[in-house]
Design an enzyme around this catalytic site. Structure first.
Site, PDB file in Angstrom:
ATOM      1  N   ARG A  55      33.192  40.876  36.869  1.00  0.00           N
ATOM      2  CA  ARG A  55      31.837  41.382  36.647  1.00  0.00           C
ATOM      3  C   ARG A  55      30.971  40.216  36.177  1.00  0.00           C
ATOM      4  O   ARG A  55      31.402  39.404  35.349  1.00  0.00           O
ATOM      5  CB  ARG A  55      31.803  42.498  35.600  1.00  0.00           C
ATOM      6  CG  ARG A  55      32.289  43.854  36.078  1.00  0.00           C
ATOM      7  CD  ARG A  55      31.407  44.479  37.170  1.00  0.00           C
ATOM      8  NE  ARG A  55      31.880  45.778  37.634  1.00  0.00           N
ATOM      9  CZ  ARG A  55      32.683  45.967  38.683  1.00  0.00           C
ATOM     10  NH1 ARG A  55      33.104  44.939  39.397  1.00  0.00           N
ATOM     11  NH2 ARG A  55      33.046  47.185  39.032  1.00  0.00           N
ATOM     12  N   HIS A 101      29.919  40.246  46.166  1.00  0.00           N
ATOM     13  CA  HIS A 101      30.779  41.343  45.704  1.00  0.00           C
ATOM     14  C   HIS A 101      31.589  41.936  46.862  1.00  0.00           C
ATOM     15  O   HIS A 101      31.507  43.125  47.143  1.00  0.00           O
ATOM     16  CB  HIS A 101      29.924  42.429  45.028  1.00  0.00           C
ATOM     17  CG  HIS A 101      30.684  43.191  43.983  1.00  0.00           C
ATOM     18  ND1 HIS A 101      30.165  43.473  42.742  1.00  0.00           N
ATOM     19  CD2 HIS A 101      31.938  43.730  43.982  1.00  0.00           C
ATOM     20  CE1 HIS A 101      31.052  44.157  42.040  1.00  0.00           C
ATOM     21  NE2 HIS A 101      32.143  44.324  42.765  1.00  0.00           N
ATOM     22  N   GLN A 102      32.361  41.074  47.505  1.00  0.00           N
ATOM     23  CA  GLN A 102      33.148  41.545  48.642  1.00  0.00           C
ATOM     24  C   GLN A 102      34.648  41.518  48.389  1.00  0.00           C
ATOM     25  O   GLN A 102      35.442  41.772  49.311  1.00  0.00           O
ATOM     26  CB  GLN A 102      32.802  40.741  49.904  1.00  0.00           C
ATOM     27  CG  GLN A 102      33.278  39.292  49.919  1.00  0.00           C
ATOM     28  CD  GLN A 102      32.982  38.610  51.249  1.00  0.00           C
ATOM     29  OE1 GLN A 102      31.887  38.108  51.444  1.00  0.00           O
ATOM     30  NE2 GLN A 102      33.942  38.570  52.151  1.00  0.00           N
ATOM     31  N   GLU A 142      23.091  40.886  39.944  1.00  0.00           N
ATOM     32  CA  GLU A 142      23.369  41.163  41.366  1.00  0.00           C
ATOM     33  C   GLU A 142      22.721  42.447  41.881  1.00  0.00           C
ATOM     34  O   GLU A 142      22.484  42.583  43.083  1.00  0.00           O
ATOM     35  CB  GLU A 142      24.878  41.210  41.624  1.00  0.00           C
ATOM     36  CG  GLU A 142      25.589  42.414  41.003  1.00  0.00           C
ATOM     37  CD  GLU A 142      27.081  42.459  41.351  1.00  0.00           C
ATOM     38  OE1 GLU A 142      27.766  41.443  41.134  1.00  0.00           O
ATOM     39  OE2 GLU A 142      27.544  43.519  41.835  1.00  0.00           O
TER      40      GLU A 142
HETATM   41  P1  NAI Z   1      42.685  46.908  34.790  1.00  0.00           P
HETATM   42  O1  NAI Z   1      42.035  47.876  33.891  1.00  0.00           O
HETATM   43  O2  NAI Z   1      43.930  47.282  35.518  1.00  0.00           O
HETATM   44  O3  NAI Z   1      43.016  45.560  33.976  1.00  0.00           O
HETATM   45  C1  NAI Z   1      42.114  44.941  33.111  1.00  0.00           C
HETATM   46  C2  NAI Z   1      42.921  44.112  32.128  1.00  0.00           C
HETATM   47  O4  NAI Z   1      42.011  43.344  31.334  1.00  0.00           O
HETATM   48  C3  NAI Z   1      43.770  44.966  31.159  1.00  0.00           C
HETATM   49  O5  NAI Z   1      45.105  44.535  31.171  1.00  0.00           O
HETATM   50  C4  NAI Z   1      43.108  44.719  29.805  1.00  0.00           C
HETATM   51  O6  NAI Z   1      44.028  44.765  28.730  1.00  0.00           O
HETATM   52  C5  NAI Z   1      42.539  43.321  30.019  1.00  0.00           C
HETATM   53  N1  NAI Z   1      41.541  42.924  29.047  1.00  0.00           N
HETATM   54  C6  NAI Z   1      40.619  43.688  28.406  1.00  0.00           C
HETATM   55  N2  NAI Z   1      39.903  42.945  27.544  1.00  0.00           N
HETATM   56  C7  NAI Z   1      40.380  41.681  27.653  1.00  0.00           C
HETATM   57  C8  NAI Z   1      40.041  40.455  27.009  1.00  0.00           C
HETATM   58  N3  NAI Z   1      39.076  40.384  26.085  1.00  0.00           N
HETATM   59  N4  NAI Z   1      40.732  39.340  27.354  1.00  0.00           N
HETATM   60  C9  NAI Z   1      41.725  39.399  28.276  1.00  0.00           C
HETATM   61  N5  NAI Z   1      42.087  40.534  28.908  1.00  0.00           N
HETATM   62  C10 NAI Z   1      41.411  41.656  28.610  1.00  0.00           C
HETATM   63  O7  NAI Z   1      41.570  46.443  35.811  1.00  0.00           O
HETATM   64  P2  NAI Z   1      41.751  45.844  37.295  1.00  0.00           P
HETATM   65  O8  NAI Z   1      41.925  46.952  38.258  1.00  0.00           O
HETATM   66  O9  NAI Z   1      42.760  44.769  37.256  1.00  0.00           O
HETATM   67  O10 NAI Z   1      40.302  45.218  37.546  1.00  0.00           O
HETATM   68  C11 NAI Z   1      39.790  44.167  36.740  1.00  0.00           C
HETATM   69  C12 NAI Z   1      38.312  44.057  36.967  1.00  0.00           C
HETATM   70  O11 NAI Z   1      38.070  43.607  38.304  1.00  0.00           O
HETATM   71  C13 NAI Z   1      37.551  45.398  36.901  1.00  0.00           C
HETATM   72  O12 NAI Z   1      37.196  45.720  35.581  1.00  0.00           O
HETATM   73  C14 NAI Z   1      36.352  45.141  37.745  1.00  0.00           C
HETATM   74  O13 NAI Z   1      35.312  44.687  36.913  1.00  0.00           O
HETATM   75  C15 NAI Z   1      36.774  44.000  38.678  1.00  0.00           C
HETATM   76  N6  NAI Z   1      36.792  44.395  40.093  1.00  0.00           N
HETATM   77  C16 NAI Z   1      36.078  43.641  40.990  1.00  0.00           C
HETATM   78  C17 NAI Z   1      36.080  43.950  42.326  1.00  0.00           C
HETATM   79  C18 NAI Z   1      35.351  43.125  43.350  1.00  0.00           C
HETATM   80  O14 NAI Z   1      35.103  43.619  44.460  1.00  0.00           O
HETATM   81  N7  NAI Z   1      34.991  41.885  43.080  1.00  0.00           N
HETATM   82  C19 NAI Z   1      36.802  45.132  42.814  1.00  0.00           C
HETATM   83  C20 NAI Z   1      37.576  45.816  41.805  1.00  0.00           C
HETATM   84  C21 NAI Z   1      37.542  45.465  40.490  1.00  0.00           C
END
Ligand code: NAI
Length: 330
Positions: A234, A295-296, A263
């Site tokens: 993000r 954002h792809q 964005e």
């Molecule tokens: P998830 O919820 O499975 O994992 C997020 C991890 O971040 C968790 O293990 C959590 O403990 C950790 N975390 C939280 N605060 C933290 C900190 N201060 N320092 C280090 N780690 C921390 O989420 P997932 O599915 O892995 O997705 C991650 C992010 O990717 C989403 O929140 C979303 O913003 C982004 N995303 C981007 C996409 C894109 O198209 N570019 C598509 C899908 C997700």
């Protein structure tokens, strides 16, 4: 039952219509982003389906509630754009798609690293102009480079696995340690130990109050000079102004971003005929060592299918009064 979709593109319509088989559902696809001005378009619906840049602040949620909305279905994983407290106060349930394809984003992150490093985007253009010179295209081996992964949730874990396969020295940072990551021999280290040793740093944590501007002038100053910084999570995780200073001084050697704090006004639209008023992105685009995509990371066929299936399942659960498996609770 009418379900109004905001911020839709042709591929959203195609995948939802392909997977939707309930004759009771009427899907209404709008191109407009959900804002305070477009909220009245939900009239007649009980459910809305929104994406990453739709605005769901207190004011919008109040309007939605007055118009009879009972369910907000996010067709994405991140939910930083929703005021959950307001949704709860107005008795509106919120669901998301927590996992659709962690591989889509993890593999895309690798693509960004490979592109920045080996400059295939520049080579492609050169050869098309019959310029077969290699000058300026020098890269480095990823093998044995130290890569810091911030956040080892669904996406971060898959990314760790990919890096492990490449023979990188991977370091993880997450308040929640995962045994599957540790089983790969990847240690968890605190941020202040990780920053000075990483050749590449990749962000995979969600955006919330404590992670906003996780990358700022202070954390940048602790990084190894010439670091490659990748953000596919993000935009608000990084202070873009501090990044620009880091790029100018050479502290940041490469930047790859698939997300950008501002964005919402740019991404998912063709603005090629317009004047871009955002000077920050204009400056970023001007650096030769910056790769920006709109954002792809999520954008694979498998992910689109799963997003539609999970969202429609959640809507079905809601209409049947069943437990919402993917509900986000405050
Ligand atoms: P998830 O919820 O499975 O994992 C997020 C991890 O971040 C968790 O293990 C959590 O403990 C950790 N975390 C939280 N605060 C933290 C900190 N201060 N320092 C280090 N780690 C921390 O989420 P997932 O599915 O892995 O997705 C991650 C992010 O990717 C989403 O929140 C979303 O913003 C982004 N995303 C981007 C996409 C894109 O198209 N570019 C598509 C899908 C997700």
């Amino acid at each position: 039952m009418k379900i109004t979709f905001f911020s839709t593109q042709p591929y959203d319509r195609e995948s939802f219509l392909e997977h939707q088989s309930n004759p009771r559902f009427e899907l209404v696809f709008l191109e407009e982003k959900l804002t305070e001005h477009t909220a009245p378009l939900v009239k007649g619906s009980e459910i809305i389906c929104v994406f990453v840049n739709d605005m769901l602040n207190e004011n919008v949620i109040r309007q939605l509630s007055q118009l009879g909305i009972q369910l907000i279905a996010l067709r994405c994983a991140g939910f930083n754009n929703v005021d959950l407290k307001a949704a709860q106060a107005h008795n509106i349930k919120v669901v998301r798609v927590p996992v659709y394809s962690p591989h889509a984003v993890a593999e895309y992150t690798l693509a960004m690293i490979m592109t920045l490093n080996r400059k295939t985007h520049k080579a492609y253009n050169r050869v098309r102009e019959q310029n077969f010179s290699l000058n300026g295209l020098l890269g480095f081996d990823l093998y044995k480079k130290t890569v810091g992964v911030i956040g080892t949730g669904h996406i971060g874990e898959v990314f760790c696995r990919i890096l492990h396969g490449l023979g990188c020295n991977v370091l993880a940072c997450d308040p929640v340690k995962k045994s599957a990551v540790e089983a790969m021999g990847i240690p968890y280290v605190p941020m202040n130990e990780l920053l000075p040793v990483c050749d590449i740093l990749s962000l995979h944590c969600p955006l919330h109050e404590t992670t906003r501007y996780l990358v700022n002038s202070n954390t940048i100053s602790q990084m190894k000079t010439g670091i490659m910084l990748i953000n596919t999570s993000r935009g608000g995780l990084v202070d873009t102004k501090a990044i620009i200073v880091g790029l100018k001084t050479g502290k940041i050697g490469y930047l790859g971003i698939d997300v950008y704090e501002q964005e919402a006004d740019l991404f998912f639209q063709n603005r090629s005929e317009q004047i871009i008023l955002d000077d920050t992105i204009a400056r970023l685009v001007s650096f030769p060592n910056v790769l920006i995509t709109a954002h792809q990371g999520f954008f694979t066929q498998e992910a689109l299918d799963q997003i539609a299936l999970t969202t429609l399942d959640s809507i079905m659960q809601f209409t049947k009064g069943e437990t919402l498996i993917n509900e986000i609770r405050k």
